[in-house]
Design an enzyme around this catalytic site. Structure first.
Site, PDB file in Angstrom:
ATOM      1  NE  ARG A   2      -3.603  -2.058   2.730  1.00 25.88           N
ATOM      2  CZ  ARG A   2      -3.958  -2.866   3.856  1.00 25.88           C
ATOM      3  NH1 ARG A   2      -3.101  -2.470   4.878  1.00 25.88           N
ATOM      4  NH2 ARG A   2      -4.660  -3.787   3.937  1.00 25.88           N
ATOM      5  CG  PHE A  61     -10.776  -7.961  -5.899  1.00 27.97           C
ATOM      6  CD1 PHE A  61     -11.612  -9.168  -5.553  1.00 27.97           C
ATOM      7  CD2 PHE A  61     -10.253  -7.716  -6.836  1.00 27.97           C
ATOM      8  CE1 PHE A  61     -12.116  -9.868  -6.797  1.00 27.97           C
ATOM      9  CE2 PHE A  61     -10.557  -8.738  -8.009  1.00 27.97           C
ATOM     10  CZ  PHE A  61     -11.380  -9.491  -8.015  1.00 27.97           C
ATOM     11  CG  ASP A  78     -15.328  -5.828  -1.656  1.00 24.69           C
ATOM     12  OD1 ASP A  78     -14.088  -5.929  -1.434  1.00 24.69           O
ATOM     13  OD2 ASP A  78     -15.943  -6.681  -1.474  1.00 24.69           O
ATOM     14  CG  ASP A  85      -5.463  -7.830  -2.568  1.00 23.76           C
ATOM     15  OD1 ASP A  85      -4.926  -9.134  -2.784  1.00 23.76           O
ATOM     16  OD2 ASP A  85      -5.556  -7.481  -1.469  1.00 23.76           O
ATOM     17  CB  CYS A 126      -3.484 -14.048  -1.019  1.00 18.82           C
ATOM     18  SG  CYS A 126      -5.268 -14.056  -1.043  1.00 18.82           S
TER      19      CYS A 126
HETATM   20  N1  SAH Z   1      -7.171  -5.409  -0.903  1.00 19.62           N
HETATM   21  C1  SAH Z   1      -7.860  -5.840   0.544  1.00 19.62           C
HETATM   22  C2  SAH Z   1      -8.132  -7.159   0.760  1.00 19.62           C
HETATM   23  C3  SAH Z   1      -8.854  -7.906  -0.328  1.00 19.62           C
HETATM   24  S1  SAH Z   1      -9.819  -9.431   0.427  1.00 19.62           S
HETATM   25  C4  SAH Z   1      -6.940  -5.206   1.319  1.00 19.62           C
HETATM   26  O1  SAH Z   1      -5.787  -4.435   1.146  1.00 19.62           O
HETATM   27  O2  SAH Z   1      -7.264  -5.058   2.550  1.00 19.62           O
HETATM   28  C5  SAH Z   1     -10.792  -9.670  -1.044  1.00 19.62           C
HETATM   29  C6  SAH Z   1     -11.900  -8.985  -1.166  1.00 19.62           C
HETATM   30  O3  SAH Z   1     -12.426  -9.264  -2.250  1.00 19.62           O
HETATM   31  C7  SAH Z   1     -13.248  -9.172  -0.203  1.00 19.62           C
HETATM   32  O4  SAH Z   1     -13.583  -7.976   0.471  1.00 19.62           O
HETATM   33  C8  SAH Z   1     -14.481  -9.698  -0.927  1.00 19.62           C
HETATM   34  O5  SAH Z   1     -15.579  -9.191  -0.418  1.00 19.62           O
HETATM   35  C9  SAH Z   1     -14.018  -9.235  -2.288  1.00 19.62           C
HETATM   36  N2  SAH Z   1     -14.618 -10.023  -3.475  1.00 19.62           N
HETATM   37  C10 SAH Z   1     -14.542 -11.335  -3.875  1.00 19.62           C
HETATM   38  N3  SAH Z   1     -15.180 -11.577  -4.901  1.00 19.62           N
HETATM   39  C11 SAH Z   1     -15.226 -10.533  -5.733  1.00 19.62           C
HETATM   40  C12 SAH Z   1     -15.493 -10.026  -6.803  1.00 19.62           C
HETATM   41  N4  SAH Z   1     -15.856 -10.872  -7.867  1.00 19.62           N
HETATM   42  N5  SAH Z   1     -15.642  -8.647  -7.066  1.00 19.62           N
HETATM   43  C13 SAH Z   1     -15.338  -7.847  -6.289  1.00 19.62           C
HETATM   44  N6  SAH Z   1     -15.059  -8.085  -5.032  1.00 19.62           N
HETATM   45  C14 SAH Z   1     -14.781  -9.253  -4.836  1.00 19.62           C
END
Ligand code: SAH
Length: 392
Positions: A211, A227, A249, A296, A336
Site C-alpha cells: 500500500r 477487491f 468490492d 487483490d 494470495c
Molecule cells: N485488498 C484488500 C483485501 C482484499 S480481500 C486489503 O488491502 O485489505 C478480498 C475482497 O474481495 C473481499 O473483501 C471480498 O468481498 C472481495 N470479493 C470477492 N469476490 C469479488 C468479486 N468478484 N468482485 C469484487 N470483490 C470481490
C-alpha cells in the site's frame, strides 16, 4: 506442565526433512506409535533408531505432527512465551512497529516456529487464530504467554477460530473485552478494525508495504482499487494526493467499511467513490479511465484441486485490467493462494499480457512484509505474490 502422551517413530529415511527443520510430519512417514495421544496433545518424534528428533502437536490427518521443537530436550512451559518474545523482538528490531504503525502480525505460524498459530495485534488487541487442534487445545497457555510477552501494551485477547478450525469452536474473549470497531494506525493512516465481524482476523496486514508503494505512485493519479475490502489501498492513494479513487468490492459490508475509513481519514469525499459490484463486470466499460489499478482478489484456489480453475480466473482478471488501463498505467496484481507458486502466477500474468496485446514491463516483484516471515526450511509459508506492471 507440558505432558508428552506418545512417541511417534518415523520410517527409515523419513527423518531427513525433520533434521532439515521442516516442521510437518506426514502420516505416510510414520512407522509406529507408542501411546494413544488425543488430538492436540504434545508428542515426541523419534527416528527409526529411537533417537529423539523433536516435539510437537499431534492431530489425526495427513499432517500428523506439527513440530514446535527440534531439540532432544523435552520442552518446558516457557516454550510459547519464549517464541512469542522472539517474534515480538523481530518486529521491533525490523521497525514494523513504530510511532506510525501500531498494528502488526505478531505470529505467522511456521515462520515464527509456532505451526498452526496466527496472532495479529491491533493497537493493544491480540486476535488469535488456530489452524490446528494443538493450538486450540493449548489456547489458554498461549494467551498467558502472550500477556507475559507483551505486558501492559496488550489489553485484550480475542480467540477466533470458528472459520479456520471447526464451526463448533466458539469465538471468545480470553482476556479483556476490547470494544469494536477499534482504530489502528498503519504508516500514519487510520483504519477501523472489527475483529468480531470482519474477514479473517479483521484486517489485511500483509499488504502494508505494498500500500505504501502504491501511495508513492499515486500523486495526481486516477486510481481503481478492486477487491478493496476495508479500502486499504484507497486510503493510501488519497493520502498521497491521488486526483480520484474508485473502490470496488462485491460485498456491501466491505464497501461500508471502505466508506467509513475514507471518512475517518478526513479526505474530500468528492475525490472518492465506492461501488458494490463484481470486479469482472465493473471492468467491462472502463477503458482509458485509470492510471493505477489494484487487483487483490481473495484466494481463487484454496486447494490444489481447484488450481486449474483458479488460474483461469487470474488470467482473465489480469487480461481485462491490462486491456482497459490508460497508456503508461501501472497495475498492482496479487495472488494470495498458497497453492499457486510465484512462477505459476508469473506465467499466468504473461499469458494475460499476450491476450491483451499490450507492451508491458515488470517493474517489481513484491510479496509479504517482515511481520509475515517465512522459515527458509518451510517455503510453503510464502503465500502472497505480487507484480507491479507498467503498461505502455
Ligand atoms: N485488498 C484488500 C483485501 C482484499 S480481500 C486489503 O488491502 O485489505 C478480498 C475482497 O474481495 C473481499 O473483501 C471480498 O468481498 C472481495 N470479493 C470477492 N469476490 C469479488 C468479486 N468478484 N468482485 C469484487 N470483490 C470481490
Amino acid at each position: 506442565m507440558i505432558k508428552i502422551t506418545a512417541s511417534v517413530f518415523l520410517k527409515r529415511g523419513r527423518e531427513a526433512s525433520v533434521k532439515r527443520f521442516h516442521p510437518w510430519v506426514f502420516s505416510g512417514a510414520i512407522q509406529s506409535m507408542e501411546g494413544e495421544p488425543a488430538e492436540g496433545d504434545w508428542v515426541e518424534v523419534k527416528d527409526f533408531q529411537k533417537e529423539t528428533l523433536g516435539f510437537g502437536h499431534y492431530q489425526k490427518g495427513s499432517i500428523t505432527v506439527r513440530l514446535l521443537s527440534f531439540s532432544k530436550k523435552k520442552p518446558d512451559d516457557s516454550i510459547y512465551q519464549h517464541k512469542i518474545e522472539n517474534a515480538f523482538n523481530q518486529r521491533l528490531f525490523t521497525k514494523v512497529i513504530n510511532e506510525h504503525t501500531n498494528c502488526f502480525r505478531l505470529i505467522h505460524g511456521e515462520g515464527d516456529g509456532l505451526p498452526g498459530l496466527i496472532v495479529d495485534v491491533y493497537n493493544g488487541v491480540a486476535v488469535m487464530q488456530a489452524h490446528s487442534p494443538g493450538i486450540h487445545h493449548h489456547r489458554h497457555s498461549i494467551a498467558e504467554a502472550l500477556k507475559a510477552a507483551l505486558g501492559n501494551t496488550l489489553h485484550t485477547i480475542f480467540y477466533k477460530s470458528q472459520n479456520t478450525l471447526n464451526k463448533k469452536t466458539d469465538n471468545e474473549y480470553l482476556f479483556g473485552l476490547g470494544v469494536v470497531p477499534h482504530v489502528v494506525t498503519e504508516h500514519g493512516n487510520k483504519f477501523y478494525v472489527d475483529w468480531e465481524e470482519g474477514q479473517k482476523t479483521g484486517f489485511f496486514l500483509d499488504q502494508r508495504e505494498n500500500r505504501k508503494l502504491l501511495g508513492q505512485m499515486s500523486p495526481g493519479a486516477s486510481v481503481l482499487n478492486t477487491f478493496c475490502y476495508t479500502g486499504g489501498f484507497s486510503v493510501y492513494a488519497l493520502a498521497a494526493g491521488a486526483a480520484l479513487v474508485h473502490s470496488v468490492d462485491a460485498s456491501e459490508k466491505a464497501i461500508d467499511l471502505t466508506r467509513k475509513n475514507i471518512e475517518l481519514n478526513g479526505f474530500d469525499p468528492s475525490q472518492h467513490e465506492c461501488f458494490a459490484a463484481d470486479t469482472f463486470d465493473f471492468l467491462k466499460d472502463k477503458k482509458d479511465r485509470y492510471d493505477l489499478i489494484i487487483l487483490d482478489p481473495p484466494a481463487f484456489a484454496k486447494h490444489k484441486d481447484a488450481r486449474h480453475q483458479a488460474m483461469k480466473g487470474y488470467q482473465r482478471l489480469n487480461a481485462e485490467a491490462m486491456k482497459i488501463i490508460k497508456p503508461r498505467g501501472v497495475i498492482f496484481t496479487f495472488s494470495c493462494s498458497q497453492v499457486v507458486d510465484p512462477q505459476l502466477f508469473y506465467d499466468t500474468v504473461v499469458s494475460s499480457a499476450i491476450q491483451a496485446g499490450r507492451a508491458i514491463k515488470v517493474l517489481q516483484h513484491i510479496g509479504q512484509p517482515a511481520d509475515h516471515p517465512v522459515s527458509i526450511y518451510h517455503p510453503e509459508g510464502e503465500y502472497l505474490k505480487g507484480l507491479v506492471l507498467y503498461v505502455e
